[in-house]
Design an enzyme around this catalytic site. Structure first.
Site, short mmCIF file in Angstrom:
data_model
loop_
_atom_site.label_atom_id
_atom_site.label_comp_id
_atom_site.label_asym_id
_atom_site.label_seq_id
_atom_site.Cartn_x
_atom_site.Cartn_y
_atom_site.Cartn_z
N HIS A 12 0.81 -1.24 0.00
CA HIS A 12 0.00 0.00 0.00
C HIS A 12 0.84 1.28 0.00
CE1 HIS A 12 1.04 -0.01 4.21
NE2 HIS A 12 0.52 1.20 4.33
N SER A 108 2.47 -7.44 -15.39
CA SER A 108 3.07 -6.32 -16.11
C SER A 108 3.06 -6.64 -17.59
CB SER A 108 4.51 -6.16 -15.63
OG SER A 108 5.25 -5.40 -16.55
N SER A 109 3.08 -5.58 -18.42
CA SER A 109 3.10 -5.82 -19.87
C SER A 109 4.45 -6.38 -20.33
CB SER A 109 2.79 -4.52 -20.62
OG SER A 109 3.70 -3.51 -20.26
N CYS A 110 5.47 -6.37 -19.46
CA CYS A 110 6.77 -6.91 -19.88
C CYS A 110 6.82 -8.44 -19.83
CB CYS A 110 7.92 -6.30 -19.08
SG CYS A 110 8.00 -6.92 -17.41
N TYR A 137 12.36 -9.90 -13.95
CA TYR A 137 11.06 -9.45 -13.42
C TYR A 137 9.93 -10.19 -14.14
CZ TYR A 137 7.42 -5.96 -12.34
OH TYR A 137 6.28 -5.32 -11.92
N LYS A 141 6.95 -12.61 -12.64
CA LYS A 141 5.53 -12.30 -12.83
C LYS A 141 4.80 -13.44 -13.55
CE LYS A 141 5.06 -8.29 -10.86
NZ LYS A 141 4.16 -8.14 -9.71
N HIS A 180 11.11 4.69 -13.68
CA HIS A 180 10.65 4.51 -15.06
C HIS A 180 10.79 5.84 -15.80
CE1 HIS A 180 8.62 0.97 -13.24
NE2 HIS A 180 8.92 0.44 -14.40
O1 GFB Z 1 10.15 3.20 -18.32
P1 GFB Z 1 11.34 2.39 -18.66
O2 GFB Z 1 12.47 2.44 -17.70
O3 GFB Z 1 10.99 0.87 -18.82
O4 GFB Z 1 11.92 2.89 -20.09
P2 GFB Z 1 10.50 -0.15 -19.97
C1 GFB Z 1 11.10 3.09 -21.20
C2 GFB Z 1 11.89 3.70 -22.35
O5 GFB Z 1 12.25 5.06 -21.99
C3 GFB Z 1 13.22 2.99 -22.66
C4 GFB Z 1 13.60 5.28 -22.25
O6 GFB Z 1 13.38 2.96 -24.07
C5 GFB Z 1 14.25 3.92 -22.01
O7 GFB Z 1 15.53 3.85 -22.62
N1 GFB Z 1 14.11 6.37 -21.40
C6 GFB Z 1 14.51 7.59 -21.85
C7 GFB Z 1 14.27 6.36 -20.06
N2 GFB Z 1 14.96 8.34 -20.85
C8 GFB Z 1 14.82 7.60 -19.71
C9 GFB Z 1 15.11 7.86 -18.33
O8 GFB Z 1 15.61 8.92 -17.96
N3 GFB Z 1 14.80 6.86 -17.46
C10 GFB Z 1 14.24 5.68 -17.84
N4 GFB Z 1 13.95 4.75 -16.92
N5 GFB Z 1 14.00 5.41 -19.15
C11 GFB Z 1 9.86 -1.55 -17.91
C12 GFB Z 1 10.45 -2.68 -17.18
O9 GFB Z 1 10.47 -1.48 -19.15
O10 GFB Z 1 8.49 -1.69 -18.12
C13 GFB Z 1 9.71 -2.97 -15.94
O11 GFB Z 1 11.80 -2.41 -16.92
C14 GFB Z 1 8.19 -2.90 -16.11
O12 GFB Z 1 10.06 -4.25 -15.57
C15 GFB Z 1 7.72 -1.76 -16.98
O13 GFB Z 1 7.74 -4.09 -16.68
C16 GFB Z 1 6.28 -1.86 -17.35
O14 GFB Z 1 9.14 0.20 -20.47
O15 GFB Z 1 11.53 -0.31 -21.02
#
Ligand code: GFB
Length: 314
Positions: A12, A108-110, A137, A141, A180
């Site tokens: 929570h 999760s969608s991953c 991950y 899941k 994210h």
């Molecule tokens: O949100 P994100 O970290 O996760 O990254 P995923 C999404 C996209 O945004 C990738 C880009 O192509 C990253 O390279 N990106 C650009 C960034 N700038 C940034 C930044 O400053 N930070 C981050 N984090 N990303 C996740 C999974 O994948 O999806 C989790 O890692 C989970 O396990 C989630 O399932 C739903 O969408 O790639």
């Protein structure tokens, strides 16, 4: 689920769990129970066993998980696999053992194959190889989904599994190393604006496409599913619309009001090229997301401004 039902929201304090908790309160559920991480370590089987014996919840929303963005997933594979296997196995097993009437497990969608056809239908699960950055991950899941389905098959227990797309909203993690993309961009543009920096760095090429769901919409969907869905099949929860990271960056830049330039750091991973969920199964039940992306980002930015002090880790 009745207004007086004893409902446990696991996790929570997290993005999803806190939204489910808020939503349950708003909808008039008066007997929602929670436990902080200090009070109950969900990885500890004995502690979970004792807690369920004492608390005897009737309904469980399993929103507790080790989560993070693309870099955190790739950097801490043991935590993402092991912690999640332990948390979900303990909560699912002791929910069943102590007579919980229904449990909702959040995936999760991953979990879907890296190159799944788009939009992604529920039946594409386990039809191809996973995206390497979040395979740990995803495997945890998928094991959670299978455990829910196994309990239903062997014992007829009402365990349901919702697969949300990428989430964002108030209460998100704004730590630049582990967050994210959406909270990371809000913070990067805000700090660059305040500090007068000429450039903001966005990871990857900017070409991957993602779908973003406001977390209060997800919470509403979870309560809706708890009331109206009782099927072994997983069910996607999304908006049905996606955009490129480049388009997302432009939108966040505009909302934050940053005037400088965007540069792309292609040494950082892109991850899955596209991740758009097919939401026809949920739509057919009569549920639809309510919050347009721009409005959701504005609300999240407002929350960030009010809580930025607590998000100061670089
Ligand atoms: O949100 P994100 O970290 O996760 O990254 P995923 C999404 C996209 O945004 C990738 C880009 O192509 C990253 O390279 N990106 C650009 C960034 N700038 C940034 C930044 O400053 N930070 C981050 N984090 N990303 C996740 C999974 O994948 O999806 C989790 O890692 C989970 O396990 C989630 O399932 C739903 O969408 O790639």
């Amino acid at each position: 689920m009745q207004p007086q039902s004893r409902i446990y929201v696991a996790g929570h304090r997290g993005l999803v769990g806190s939204a489910i908790y808020r939503q349950l309160q708003q909808q008039g559920y008066t007997n929602v129970i929670t436990a902080t991480r200090q009070e109950l370590d969900l990885r500890d089987e004995l502690a979970v066993r004792r807690w369920f014996d004492q608390q005897q919840p009737e309904y469980v929303f399993l929103a507790a998980a080790k989560v993070g963005g693309i870099l955190a997933n790739a950097t801490y594979p043991v935590d993402f696999l092991q912690d999640n296997l332990q948390i979900q196995t303990n909560v699912i097993a002791h929910s069943f053992r102590t007579g919980v009437k229904k449990l909702l497990f959040l995936g999760s969608s991953c979990i879907y194959p890296k190159f799944a056809p788009q939009p992604i239908k529920e039946e594409y699960l386990l039809t191809g190889a996973l995206e390497p950055t979040n395979q740990w991950y995803a495997v945890a899941k998928i094991a959670g989904i299978k455990l829910c389905q196994a309990y239903r098959q062997q014992y007829g227990w009402s365990a349901i599994c919702a697969m949300p797309t990428n989430l964002y909203g108030p209460g998100d993690n704004f730590d630049l190393q582990t967050s994210h993309v959406l909270p990371a961009l809000i913070r990067k543009f805000h700090e660059a604006k305040v500090q007068g920096q000429p450039q903001v760095t966005v990871w990857g090429t900017g070409t991957p496409r993602r779908e973003f769901l406001y977390v209060d919409d997800l919470a509403d969907a979870c309560i809706f599913l708890m009331q109206h869905y009782d099927d072994p099949e997983i069910i996607n929860v999304g908006t049905g619309e996606d955009l490129s990271i480049k388009e997302l960056a432009a939108l966040v830049q505009k909302i934050v009001g940053y005037q400088g330039e965007i540069v792309y750091d292609t040494s950082k991973p892109d991850g899955t090229p596209r991740k758009l969920l097919d939401i026809s199964r949920l739509q057919a039940l009569g549920w639809q997301a309510q919050t347009p992306l721009a409005l959701g980002i504005e609300k999240t930015y407002e929350w960030y401004l009010a809580h930025a002090q607590g998000c100061t880790k670089a």
